[in-house]
Design a protein around this motif. Structure first.
Motif, mmCIF file in Angstrom:
data_model
loop_
_atom_site.group_PDB
_atom_site.id
_atom_site.type_symbol
_atom_site.label_atom_id
_atom_site.label_comp_id
_atom_site.label_asym_id
_atom_site.label_seq_id
_atom_site.Cartn_x
_atom_site.Cartn_y
_atom_site.Cartn_z
ATOM 1 N N LEU A 1 10.231 -5.935 -1.997
ATOM 2 C CA LEU A 1 9.985 -4.964 -0.939
ATOM 3 C C LEU A 1 11.053 -3.867 -0.895
ATOM 4 N N ARG A 2 11.978 -3.911 -1.833
ATOM 5 C CA ARG A 2 13.032 -2.895 -1.808
ATOM 6 C C ARG A 2 12.457 -1.539 -2.239
ATOM 7 N N THR A 3 13.069 -0.470 -1.705
ATOM 8 C CA THR A 3 12.584 0.872 -1.993
ATOM 9 C C THR A 3 13.517 1.620 -2.934
ATOM 10 N N SER B 1 17.141 4.403 -12.578
ATOM 11 C CA SER B 1 16.512 3.080 -12.439
ATOM 12 C C SER B 1 15.289 3.084 -11.537
ATOM 13 N N ILE B 2 15.060 4.175 -10.817
ATOM 14 C CA ILE B 2 13.926 4.188 -9.902
ATOM 15 C C ILE B 2 12.636 4.324 -10.720
ATOM 16 N N PRO B 3 11.570 3.585 -10.357
ATOM 17 C CA PRO B 3 10.314 3.747 -11.096
ATOM 18 C C PRO B 3 9.823 5.193 -10.956
ATOM 19 N N SER B 4 9.556 5.845 -12.085
ATOM 20 C CA SER B 4 9.141 7.250 -12.053
ATOM 21 C C SER B 4 7.738 7.374 -11.485
ATOM 22 N N GLY B 5 7.516 8.337 -10.621
ATOM 23 C CA GLY B 5 6.197 8.551 -10.025
ATOM 24 C C GLY B 5 6.318 9.204 -8.670
ATOM 25 N N ILE B 6 5.290 9.949 -8.278
ATOM 26 C CA ILE B 6 5.341 10.643 -6.991
ATOM 27 C C ILE B 6 5.444 9.629 -5.859
ATOM 28 N N GLU B 7 4.600 8.572 -5.918
ATOM 29 C CA GLU B 7 4.574 7.605 -4.822
ATOM 30 C C GLU B 7 5.905 6.883 -4.661
ATOM 31 N N SER B 8 6.443 6.369 -5.781
ATOM 32 C CA SER B 8 7.673 5.580 -5.689
ATOM 33 C C SER B 8 8.861 6.446 -5.275
ATOM 34 N N GLU B 9 8.923 7.684 -5.786
ATOM 35 C CA GLU B 9 10.058 8.542 -5.452
ATOM 36 C C GLU B 9 9.984 9.008 -4.002
ATOM 37 N N GLN B 10 8.767 9.332 -3.548
ATOM 38 C CA GLN B 10 8.608 9.772 -2.163
ATOM 39 C C GLN B 10 8.919 8.624 -1.196
ATOM 40 N N ARG B 11 8.530 7.417 -1.583
ATOM 41 C CA ARG B 11 8.773 6.263 -0.717
ATOM 42 C C ARG B 11 10.277 5.994 -0.599
ATOM 43 N N ASP C 1 0.820 -1.196 0.000
ATOM 44 C CA ASP C 1 0.000 0.000 0.000
ATOM 45 C C ASP C 1 0.867 1.264 0.000
ATOM 46 N N GLY C 2 2.124 1.096 -0.303
ATOM 47 C CA GLY C 2 3.009 2.260 -0.369
ATOM 48 C C GLY C 2 3.589 2.655 0.976
ATOM 49 N N SER C 3 3.243 1.922 2.042
ATOM 50 C CA SER C 3 3.774 2.294 3.363
ATOM 51 C C SER C 3 5.101 1.583 3.617
ATOM 52 N N LEU C 4 5.784 2.030 4.669
ATOM 53 C CA LEU C 4 7.082 1.451 5.020
ATOM 54 C C LEU C 4 6.984 0.778 6.377
ATOM 55 N N VAL C 5 7.725 -0.301 6.547
ATOM 56 C CA VAL C 5 7.785 -0.933 7.864
ATOM 57 C C VAL C 5 9.253 -1.130 8.248
ATOM 58 N N PRO C 6 9.565 -0.958 9.546
ATOM 59 C CA PRO C 6 10.950 -1.139 9.961
ATOM 60 C C PRO C 6 11.297 -2.618 10.092
ATOM 61 N N ALA C 7 12.484 -2.967 9.622
ATOM 62 C CA ALA C 7 13.003 -4.322 9.800
ATOM 63 C C ALA C 7 14.256 -4.204 10.653
ATOM 64 N N THR C 8 14.385 -5.071 11.641
ATOM 65 C CA THR C 8 15.556 -5.001 12.510
ATOM 66 C C THR C 8 16.626 -5.946 11.983
ATOM 67 N N VAL C 9 17.798 -5.383 11.725
ATOM 68 C CA VAL C 9 18.915 -6.160 11.194
ATOM 69 C C VAL C 9 20.107 -5.951 12.118
ATOM 70 N N MET D 1 12.654 8.211 -0.835
ATOM 71 C CA MET D 1 13.211 9.256 0.025
ATOM 72 C C MET D 1 12.860 8.989 1.481
ATOM 73 N N ASP D 2 11.603 8.594 1.717
ATOM 74 C CA ASP D 2 11.160 8.311 3.087
ATOM 75 C C ASP D 2 11.985 7.190 3.696
ATOM 76 N N SER D 3 12.249 6.159 2.915
ATOM 77 C CA SER D 3 12.996 5.026 3.466
ATOM 78 C C SER D 3 14.409 5.460 3.842
ATOM 79 N N ILE D 4 14.994 6.370 3.065
ATOM 80 C CA ILE D 4 16.343 6.859 3.389
ATOM 81 C C ILE D 4 16.308 7.716 4.645
ATOM 82 N N THR D 5 15.392 8.706 4.690
ATOM 83 C CA THR D 5 15.390 9.629 5.831
ATOM 84 C C THR D 5 14.979 8.923 7.118
ATOM 85 N N ARG D 6 14.006 8.027 7.051
ATOM 86 C CA ARG D 6 13.572 7.351 8.281
ATOM 87 C C ARG D 6 14.617 6.384 8.791
ATOM 88 N N THR D 7 15.342 5.732 7.859
ATOM 89 C CA THR D 7 16.410 4.834 8.277
ATOM 90 C C THR D 7 17.538 5.616 8.953
#
Lengths: 271, 242
Positions: free
Chosen positions: B110-112, B141-151, B74-82, B153-159
């Motif tokens: 599931l990669r962003t 190589s990133i899929p073009s689109g607001i949702e994919s690009e924002q996701r 659904d475009g959301s992110l979940v944290p994985a503990t590594v 960025m979100d995965s980078i900043t939240r990580t």
């Protein structure tokens, strides 16, 4: 004879000093640019030719919301998202724009399109079309490469760093943050449109989301981006079938938003 | 004729001496300024080269939180503990975390971030702004689109927010260059807020975007006019009290 040589000496001295002054003037004029550290991380204005200010005062503003600037994204060499089946975002959005335009005109809005054919105006050029209007909203149309097919999402620009007091001296607002004073209204418009879309397209979110969208940042009007999922469908007809619903939802959303548009103290809005 | 020549030569020499005398201090100043800039960048470059990315075996293994896409699609992110051996040095730590994020989760869908993207460099400015320099593939190589690009960025900043508290804001470069958008939608001209501290800093200080000072109409109070005003005020006081 001796008199003459002194005169020559003075002349030579004057000549040299003049040359020196012109040379040093030029070098000091160039100095600030050459002494800047090269890897400056500070963001630059996207297009140096574009004026960095927006004139918000128009001689005779007509009250209320009358104009919708419709922006089919991408175009020209920029195809936007591309599906494996050969579907191009730039073509689909132009088709959608036609239907959205008809629905909006049926509601009595004047519609201005940022592009009518397969061309690619710059982000700033598109924003400028909206910024030149009084009483306008800006709607950018997109088709994504991800997301559940058959859903539509509405985005507004994420929070922009506030400028000093929101409005600059002399009624000017900086081009780079033109969207900042309108973010509140953009959210309202986004929620109205998203609400109407959620009814028609199951699985779509209930309210507008925030994202750092380049196109919206320089737009001095309530501005949203509507993104349809997605170019990954195998049959283009699946997307075409969504067009009437998207057009109707946008037209209803803008109509619902119309009474909220009258807010004092917003440049370009109603005073 | 001869004296005239001598006069001209003497005059020319005299002029040259004066020019040299005037120009020399300017030249000296400029040399000093360029010397001031160079050592910094040289040192930075050396630090970059000497720093190895391979994890030090002495580094303790800690639980890192990495944000990848959720199973719900659904475009959301979940944290994985590594569990990762992470450095305590913030720049190295940020590099290790981002490289793990780029490597992707166990389930590739599931990669962003695009699998061929590479983190070329990471810098940390004293004010907490991190600068991440990615390879060209990050944008192409990133899929073009607001949702994919924002996701992405979100995965980078939240990580980064979850693992490197020193980074408060993040600026993205593509192959060392500042770019307008990631893949046609997401704005990369500004910097992204990573932690709440970064957002506070942005609202209190003048933002890094084009400042408004260049078009300010009222000149600021100069020290001279200010001192004149205080002088006038102190002079008035005795007359009032009388």
């Amino acid at each position: 004879m001796r008199h003459n040589s002194i005169r020559y000496a003075c002349f030579a001295l004057f000549f040299c000093v003049t040359i020196f002054l012109t040379v040093s003037d030029q070098s000091s004029a160039q100095a600030p640019t050459t002494q800047n550290p090269p890897a400056s991380a500070a963001p630059q204005s996207a297009n140096p030719q574009t004026p960095n200010i927006v004139f918000s005062d128009s001689p005779r503003p007509r009250p209320g919301l009358n104009i919708v600037v419709l922006d089919p994204a991408h175009g020209g060499t920029d195809t936007g998202a591309r599906g494996t089946g050969g579907i191009r975002e730039s073509e689909i959005v132009l088709q959608f724009a036609l239907q959205v335009r008809r629905a909006l005109e049926a509601q009595g809005f004047q519609v201005i399109q940022t592009r009518m054919a397969n061309e690619n105006p710059s982000f700033d050029d598109r924003s400028a079309m909206a910024n030149a209007q009084v009483g306008a909203v800006f709607i950018s149309l997109h088709v994504s490469s991800t997301g559940q097919p058959g859903t539509v999402r509405v985005y507004v620009n994420s929070d922009l760093p506030p400028s000093s007091g929101g409005r600059e001296a002399g009624g000017l607002i900086p081009w780079d943050r033109a969207q900042a004073p309108f973010l509140f209204l953009s959210h309202k418009l986004g929620d109205f449109v998203q609400g109407n879309l959620a009814v028609r397209f199951r699985g779509s979110p209930g309210s507008a989301q925030a994202a750092a969208i380049r196109q919206l940042r320089t737009t001095a009007a309530p501005a949203i981006a509507v993104e349809i999922s997605s170019v990954s469908v195998n049959d283009r007809l699946d997307l075409d079938r969504m067009a009437p619903g998207v057009a109707d939802a946008i037209a209803r959303g803008v109509t619902d938003f119309r009474p909220s548009y009258v807010v004092a103290g917003i440049p370009g809005g109603l005073r | 004729m001869n004296t005239r020549w001598v006069g001209m030569v003497l005059g020319g020499l005299f002029g040259a001496v004066i020019i040299a005398g005037l120009y020399f201090p300017i030249l000296k100043q400029r040399v000093k300024q360029t010397a001031k800039i160079q050592p910094q960048s040289e040192e930075q470059a050396r630090r970059e080269l000497t720093q190895s990315l391979t994890a030090n075996p002495t580094e303790a293994r800690v639980k890192a939180k990495l944000f990848w896409a959720s199973n719900a699609h659904d475009g959301s992110l979940v944290p994985a503990t590594v569990e990762l051996p992470l450095s305590n040095e913030p720049v190295l730590r940020a590099k290790q975390v981002l490289n793990t994020l780029l490597a992707g989760p166990a389930e590739p869908e599931l990669r962003t971030l695009p699998p061929d993207a590479v983190l070329l460099a990471f810098y940390l400015l004293p004010d907490g702004t991190g600068i991440a320099d990615f390879s060209e593939a990050m944008a192409s190589s990133i899929p073009s689109g607001i949702e994919s690009e924002q996701r992405a960025m979100d995965s980078i900043t939240r990580t980064l927010a979850a693992n490197v508290p020193q980074v408060t804001r993040l600026k993205i470069l593509i192959h060392g260059q500042e770019v307008e958008t990631l893949a046609g939608h997401l704005d990369l001209t500004g910097s992204f807020v990573v932690s709440p501290r970064g957002a506070q800093a942005a609202s209190s200080a003048q933002p890094d975007l084009l400042t408004s000072s260049s078009i300010r109409l009222e000149p600021p109070l100069t020290p001279r006019s200010a001192s004149r005003q205080t002088y006038a005020a102190t002079r008035e006081q005795p007359t009032n009290s009388r």
